[in-house]
Design a protein around this motif. Structure first.
Motif, PDB file in Angstrom:
ATOM      1  N   MET B   1       0.829  -1.203   0.000  1.00  0.00           N
ATOM      2  CA  MET B   1       0.000   0.000   0.000  1.00  0.00           C
ATOM      3  C   MET B   1       0.861   1.249   0.000  1.00  0.00           C
ATOM      4  O   MET B   1       1.010   1.980   0.978  1.00  0.00           O
ATOM      5  CB  MET B   1      -0.876  -0.018   1.258  1.00  0.00           C
ATOM      6  N   THR B   2       1.459   1.503  -1.140  1.00  0.00           N
ATOM      7  CA  THR B   2       2.349   2.659  -1.230  1.00  0.00           C
ATOM      8  C   THR B   2       1.592   3.898  -1.683  1.00  0.00           C
ATOM      9  O   THR B   2       1.967   4.589  -2.619  1.00  0.00           O
ATOM     10  CB  THR B   2       3.476   2.389  -2.236  1.00  0.00           C
ATOM     11  N   ASP B   3       0.510   4.184  -0.978  1.00  0.00           N
ATOM     12  CA  ASP B   3      -0.275   5.357  -1.412  1.00  0.00           C
ATOM     13  C   ASP B   3       0.549   6.646  -1.235  1.00  0.00           C
ATOM     14  O   ASP B   3       1.155   6.880  -0.201  1.00  0.00           O
ATOM     15  CB  ASP B   3      -1.583   5.439  -0.637  1.00  0.00           C
ATOM     16  N   THR B   4       0.568   7.404  -2.313  1.00  0.00           N
ATOM     17  CA  THR B   4       1.340   8.655  -2.270  1.00  0.00           C
ATOM     18  C   THR B   4       0.620   9.708  -1.434  1.00  0.00           C
ATOM     19  O   THR B   4       1.118  10.783  -1.205  1.00  0.00           O
ATOM     20  CB  THR B   4       1.546   9.205  -3.701  1.00  0.00           C
ATOM     21  N   ALA B   5      -0.588   9.351  -1.010  1.00  0.00           N
ATOM     22  CA  ALA B   5      -1.400  10.270  -0.192  1.00  0.00           C
ATOM     23  C   ALA B   5      -1.548  11.610  -0.908  1.00  0.00           C
ATOM     24  O   ALA B   5      -1.032  11.782  -2.011  1.00  0.00           O
ATOM     25  CB  ALA B   5      -0.749  10.456   1.165  1.00  0.00           C
ATOM     26  N   PRO B   6      -2.238  12.578  -0.327  1.00  0.00           N
ATOM     27  CA  PRO B   6      -2.239  13.919  -0.905  1.00  0.00           C
ATOM     28  C   PRO B   6      -0.962  14.618  -0.462  1.00  0.00           C
ATOM     29  O   PRO B   6      -0.988  15.750  -0.022  1.00  0.00           O
ATOM     30  CB  PRO B   6      -3.491  14.583  -0.283  1.00  0.00           C
ATOM     31  N   SER B   7       0.161  13.895  -0.608  1.00  0.00           N
ATOM     32  CA  SER B   7       1.461  14.297  -0.071  1.00  0.00           C
ATOM     33  C   SER B   7       1.599  15.803   0.061  1.00  0.00           C
ATOM     34  O   SER B   7       1.513  16.540  -0.910  1.00  0.00           O
ATOM     35  CB  SER B   7       2.561  13.777  -0.986  1.00  0.00           C
ATOM     36  N   ARG B   8       1.827  16.255   1.256  1.00  0.00           N
ATOM     37  CA  ARG B   8       1.977  17.692   1.509  1.00  0.00           C
ATOM     38  C   ARG B   8       3.151  18.244   0.716  1.00  0.00           C
ATOM     39  O   ARG B   8       4.135  17.551   0.460  1.00  0.00           O
ATOM     40  CB  ARG B   8       2.188  17.907   2.997  1.00  0.00           C
ATOM     41  N   LEU B   9       3.042  19.472   0.402  1.00  0.00           N
ATOM     42  CA  LEU B   9       4.087  20.120  -0.392  1.00  0.00           C
ATOM     43  C   LEU B   9       5.386  20.223   0.398  1.00  0.00           C
ATOM     44  O   LEU B   9       5.387  20.316   1.609  1.00  0.00           O
ATOM     45  CB  LEU B   9       3.625  21.516  -0.806  1.00  0.00           C
ATOM     46  N   ASP B  38      -3.688  33.016   9.098  1.00  0.00           N
ATOM     47  CA  ASP B  38      -4.612  32.916   7.964  1.00  0.00           C
ATOM     48  C   ASP B  38      -3.912  32.276   6.766  1.00  0.00           C
ATOM     49  O   ASP B  38      -4.461  31.395   6.109  1.00  0.00           O
ATOM     50  CB  ASP B  38      -5.111  34.318   7.549  1.00  0.00           C
ATOM     51  N   ILE B  39      -2.713  32.766   6.471  1.00  0.00           N
ATOM     52  CA  ILE B  39      -1.951  32.233   5.340  1.00  0.00           C
ATOM     53  C   ILE B  39      -1.668  30.748   5.565  1.00  0.00           C
ATOM     54  O   ILE B  39      -1.849  29.923   4.675  1.00  0.00           O
ATOM     55  CB  ILE B  39      -0.628  33.015   5.156  1.00  0.00           C
ATOM     56  N   ARG B  40      -1.226  30.443   6.789  1.00  0.00           N
ATOM     57  CA  ARG B  40      -0.933  29.065   7.166  1.00  0.00           C
ATOM     58  C   ARG B  40      -2.132  28.152   6.861  1.00  0.00           C
ATOM     59  O   ARG B  40      -2.015  27.142   6.193  1.00  0.00           O
ATOM     60  CB  ARG B  40      -0.626  29.026   8.665  1.00  0.00           C
ATOM     61  N   ARG B  41      -3.298  28.578   7.336  1.00  0.00           N
ATOM     62  CA  ARG B  41      -4.502  27.783   7.167  1.00  0.00           C
ATOM     63  C   ARG B  41      -4.876  27.654   5.689  1.00  0.00           C
ATOM     64  O   ARG B  41      -5.116  26.560   5.188  1.00  0.00           O
ATOM     65  CB  ARG B  41      -5.653  28.413   7.959  1.00  0.00           C
ATOM     66  N   ALA B  42      -4.917  28.792   4.990  1.00  0.00           N
ATOM     67  CA  ALA B  42      -5.363  28.800   3.598  1.00  0.00           C
ATOM     68  C   ALA B  42      -4.412  28.026   2.690  1.00  0.00           C
ATOM     69  O   ALA B  42      -4.841  27.439   1.695  1.00  0.00           O
ATOM     70  CB  ALA B  42      -5.516  30.235   3.108  1.00  0.00           C
ATOM     71  N   ALA B  43      -3.144  28.049   3.019  1.00  0.00           N
ATOM     72  CA  ALA B  43      -2.160  27.369   2.170  1.00  0.00           C
ATOM     73  C   ALA B  43      -2.006  25.901   2.562  1.00  0.00           C
ATOM     74  O   ALA B  43      -1.407  25.114   1.822  1.00  0.00           O
ATOM     75  CB  ALA B  43      -0.812  28.087   2.249  1.00  0.00           C
ATOM     76  N   GLY B  44      -2.538  25.539   3.718  1.00  0.00           N
ATOM     77  CA  GLY B  44      -2.420  24.155   4.171  1.00  0.00           C
ATOM     78  C   GLY B  44      -1.004  23.775   4.535  1.00  0.00           C
ATOM     79  O   GLY B  44      -0.554  22.659   4.282  1.00  0.00           O
ATOM     80  N   SER B  46       2.364  24.464   7.603  1.00  0.00           N
ATOM     81  CA  SER B  46       2.548  24.748   9.025  1.00  0.00           C
ATOM     82  C   SER B  46       3.193  26.111   9.220  1.00  0.00           C
ATOM     83  O   SER B  46       3.826  26.660   8.319  1.00  0.00           O
ATOM     84  CB  SER B  46       3.417  23.692   9.661  1.00  0.00           C
ATOM     85  N   THR B  47       3.031  26.628  10.418  1.00  0.00           N
ATOM     86  CA  THR B  47       3.682  27.898  10.748  1.00  0.00           C
ATOM     87  C   THR B  47       5.190  27.790  10.531  1.00  0.00           C
ATOM     88  O   THR B  47       5.815  28.679   9.952  1.00  0.00           O
ATOM     89  CB  THR B  47       3.431  28.250  12.226  1.00  0.00           C
TER      90      THR B  47
END
Lengths: 197, 197
Positions: B1-9, B38-44, B46-47
């Motif tokens: 199960m090598t799911d690439t997931a929605p791999s974070r940027l 706000d930017i943190r949240r909207a961009a998905g 981390s701080t």
DNA sequence: GCCAACCGAACGAACGTTCGGTATCTTTTT
DNA sequence: AAAAAGATACCGAACGTTCGTTCGGTTGGC
């Protein structure tokens, strides 16, 4: 010994002092870089006094904006009043705006350049305010008398006043080396060539 | 199960995402109404990720401003490149600016309208930036070839581009009822009548 | 196993605003 | 005319919130 002391301000004069100080600080550093405490300190009044006269920081900014816009409205209307025709009226408006830009740079900075919608979300854009409507009317009247070429009204208005507004911009950014007024004749000449019949 | 997931940027693409998101929020609500959270949240992201790529909020804004100004610089230069003479170059610049205003309103909002000095105190005024210098140069060259009447350079530059810039302003304030591009010919015609020999 | 990249709970500072109290002016009562 | 009562204008220490930023820890590629 009935010394009047340096009696602290009260009533309307206190209110005026707060508005004046707020204009100075808002135009120097911007709305968001100016705290209510800054205004309090610079005006020499108490926090309570400010909140007695204004519902809050935003309401203070709105009161200031309304007062200045209304002053500008009067200035534009008065300048137009004695003049006949689009050229004369346009010239009178530009001349008066140039004067205001030099005499009260803070007012013009705050009214023309600041992005009000950032701190007054309800406010319509400045281009829909009375002074700007008046400018467009001058051009449209000129078009119906045949003084101005027949053309798209928005284009005609920006052609007549756009150059002048940018010159005011440059003056406020201190980019000009001569007094703003000294450019008046050439600015009006250019603007008029752009739209005359 | 090598799911690439929605791999974070990660890396540069994360940096880009932060810049993109910051531009959106800054231009929608303004710099001061947008928090790093706000930017943190909207961009998905981390701080920590933001502070890994940028020294702080102000540095982020500066990086964004520099990138956009440089893009605009390229656009203006490219538009000029293929053209001969002041009229052709001026027209090409205005046409390109109109396109940019419609295609990337956020960029133009942030670069042209925002008061950068409020949050980037070190930054020189926009009128001294490269694109604006280039515009003045076009006019001055036109004057030395005799294409443009001999006149005060500042006045000539504001006469040529002032109307167009105000039209862009109106477009960003959504005051126009027709597509901005459709005004191009008339705007250029007016501007040219103002300064042609 | 190392190093850069990333995470996110936590922190101190600064902000806009509140509110119980005081001073000053106005009106009413004596 | 003086005193009492009431109303308005002002005072400023304190409050809760939000902000920009930090930093010890974790992850993932090499």
């Amino acid at each position: 010994m009935t010394d009047t002391a340096p009696s602290r301000l009260r009533g309307d004069s206190l209110r005026e002092m707060v508005l004046e100080t707020a204009l100075r600080l808002f135009s120097e550093r911007g709305y968001f870089n100016t705290s209510v405490h800054d205004i309090r300190r610079a005006a020499g009044v108490s926090t309570g006094a400010i909140y007695h006269h204004f519902a809050g920081k935003e309401a203070l900014a709105k009161a200031l904006y309304d007062a200045l816009l209304s002053r500008m409205e009067t200035a534009v209307d008065t300048a137009c009043a004695g003049q006949q025709g689009c050229l004369a009226q346009g010239r009178a408006i530009i001349a008066r705006l140039f004067e205001l830009t030099v005499e009260q740079p803070r007012t013009m900075q705050f009214v023309l350049l600041a992005q009000h919608r950032e701190f007054l979300p309800q406010e319509p854009p400045i281009c829909s305010s009375q002074p700007f409507q008046r400018m467009r009317k001058v051009v449209e009247d000129g078009m119906s008398t045949g003084e101005v070429r027949s053309m798209e009204p928005w284009v005609a208005a920006t052609a007549l006043f756009g150059g002048a507004l940018r010159m005011m911009n440059l003056q406020l950014d201190q980019a000009l080396d001569r007094p703003l007024i000294s450019y008046l004749d050439e600015v009006v000449d250019c603007a008029w060539r752009a739209i005359r019949a």
